[in-house]
Design an enzyme around this catalytic site. Structure first.
Site, mmCIF file in Angstrom:
data_model
loop_
_atom_site.group_PDB
_atom_site.id
_atom_site.type_symbol
_atom_site.label_atom_id
_atom_site.label_comp_id
_atom_site.label_asym_id
_atom_site.label_seq_id
_atom_site.Cartn_x
_atom_site.Cartn_y
_atom_site.Cartn_z
ATOM 1 N N ARG A 1 3.984 -42.193 15.311
ATOM 2 C CA ARG A 1 4.297 -43.502 15.904
ATOM 3 C C ARG A 1 3.112 -44.454 15.814
ATOM 4 N NH1 ARG A 1 7.413 -41.476 21.334
ATOM 5 N NH2 ARG A 1 9.236 -40.571 20.316
ATOM 6 N N ARG B 1 4.868 -50.140 19.374
ATOM 7 C CA ARG B 1 4.732 -51.119 20.447
ATOM 8 C C ARG B 1 3.322 -51.273 21.010
ATOM 9 N NH1 ARG B 1 9.298 -48.962 24.356
ATOM 10 N NH2 ARG B 1 8.473 -46.997 23.528
ATOM 11 N N ASP C 1 14.129 -44.679 12.001
ATOM 12 C CA ASP C 1 14.522 -43.903 13.170
ATOM 13 C C ASP C 1 15.399 -42.752 12.724
ATOM 14 O OD1 ASP C 1 16.431 -43.372 15.716
ATOM 15 O OD2 ASP C 1 14.557 -44.289 16.380
ATOM 16 N N TYR D 1 21.783 -35.839 19.818
ATOM 17 C CA TYR D 1 22.101 -37.236 20.117
ATOM 18 C C TYR D 1 23.560 -37.549 19.807
ATOM 19 C CZ TYR D 1 17.209 -38.499 20.879
ATOM 20 O OH TYR D 1 15.936 -38.601 21.386
#
Length: 347
Positions: A31, A35, A81, A157
């Site tokens: 990552r 962000r 993703d 998921y």
């Protein structure tokens, strides 16, 4: 496994995957695009829908390259993703504020089976992202990594919808519906194989399988849900003609890592934060390893971060090793801590 001849002598990541020990281990962080970077937040604000952002080649390529420009990591990891696979199989995927990923009703198995072989075509925008990044990086310094989610994690998921974090629900479903689970896993494996094939064709130099939910599975389910699907996925990728090195990451399964390496033909093993140093040294005698700095200590910084880095370098720096985190960077990690970590690692 194929490592490009022109890069073997120069690209640090490829050297490590080729079994070479280096005085300064190559480094990238999971990552590393995201962000915690102000430039990423500004870019991300231009596209409210996350999946649309991931499938926008110009923006996804820019996100991939931002940490390379800022920090000079030795690898660029594709910005995407793992849930693009369910989307390619016809399931609605959305990211809601405060909720995370929310998946819609699961399509019929036959409908998904028909789409699985076309996953690479459906996700061709990801291929364009890779081509853009590959053209922008120096192959002598920076290696391009593509990836997919592990079949079990992706299926978690898909079946749980908005409750993917509650893995007790999915385990109960596995116990009650073994035939359905096996069929769905095969579909995810086929789609993932074609997706990885497309990434290889588009310029990826290394592939990684992120099995984020590998921990906590009782016997015999680790073998059935992690080891067997990974073996099948890699075999299918090779059958499709892909020869790139593959890194496996069955996160949180330290007690089963020798079993995993014995059964799954990966070129390197990524390690989570709970991996004992002694275990890492033993695994390193079998395959190159990657990891396992705690992202919490990266966020904390200071003396604790320096000591953690030194321990890993002392324990694993004498063998083929890629310095990395045991999980992804936290969004509130100070940039200065990343800079200090890289200085420490690189001496």
């Amino acid at each position: 496994m194929t490592i490009e001849p022109s890069s073997v002598l120069m690209a640090p990541i490829l050297k490590a995957l080729n079994g070479q020990t280096q005085a300064i281990p190559p480094v990238w962080f999971m990552r590393q695009a995201g962000r915690y970077l102000p430039e990423y937040r500004a870019l991300r604000a231009t596209t409210p829908d996350f999946i649309s952002f991931c499938l926008n080649p110009e923006k996804a390529a820019e996100a991939t390259l931002q940490p390379i420009r800022r920090f000079g990591f030795d690898a660029a990891i594709l910005f995407s993703d793992i849930l693009v696979i369910p989307q390619a199989l016809g399931q609605n995927v959305a990211f809601e504020a405060g909720e995370g990923p929310v998946l819609g009703e699961l399509p019929a198995l036959e409908a998904m089976r028909d789409l699985a072989g076309q996953a690479g075509v459906h996700l061709k925008n990801v291929g364009e992202t890779l081509m853009r990044v590959r053209a922008a990086i120096d192959p002598a310094k920076t290696t391009l990594i593509g990836f997919c989610g592990g079949p079990w994690t992706v299926m978690t998921y898909m079946l749980n919808g908005r409750k993917a974090q509650d893995r007790t629900l999915i385990r109960a479903f596995v116990y009650d519906n073994p035939t359905y689970v096996a069929q769905l896993l095969d579909i995810v494996i086929e789609a993932s194989a074609h997706y990885l094939k497309m990434q290889a064709d588009s310029g990826a130099q290394v592939l990684k399988i992120f099995e984020s939910w590998a921990e906590g599975l009782p016997d015999p389910y680790f073998d059935e849900l992690i080891i067997a699907p990974h073996k099948k996925l890699i075999a299918r990728v090779r059958e499709l003609g892909v020869t790139l090195p593959i890194i496996g990451f069955p996160r949180g399964s330290e007690v089963r890592l020798f079993d995993y390496l014995e059964a799954v033909n990966v070129e390197a093993l990524a390690l989570g934060t709970a991996t004992p140093l002694k275990l890492g040294r033993e695994l390193q005698q079998i395959k190159p390893i990657q990891g396992a700095l705690d992202p919490v200590v990266l966020r904390s910084g200071g003396v604790a971060l320096d000591a953690a880095i030194d321990r890993l370098l002392e324990a694993w720096g004498q063998g083929p090793y890629i310095f990395n985190l045991g999980h992804g960077i936290f969004l509130d990690t100070p940039i200065a801590h990343v800079e200090n970590a890289l200085k420490r690692i690189r001496g």
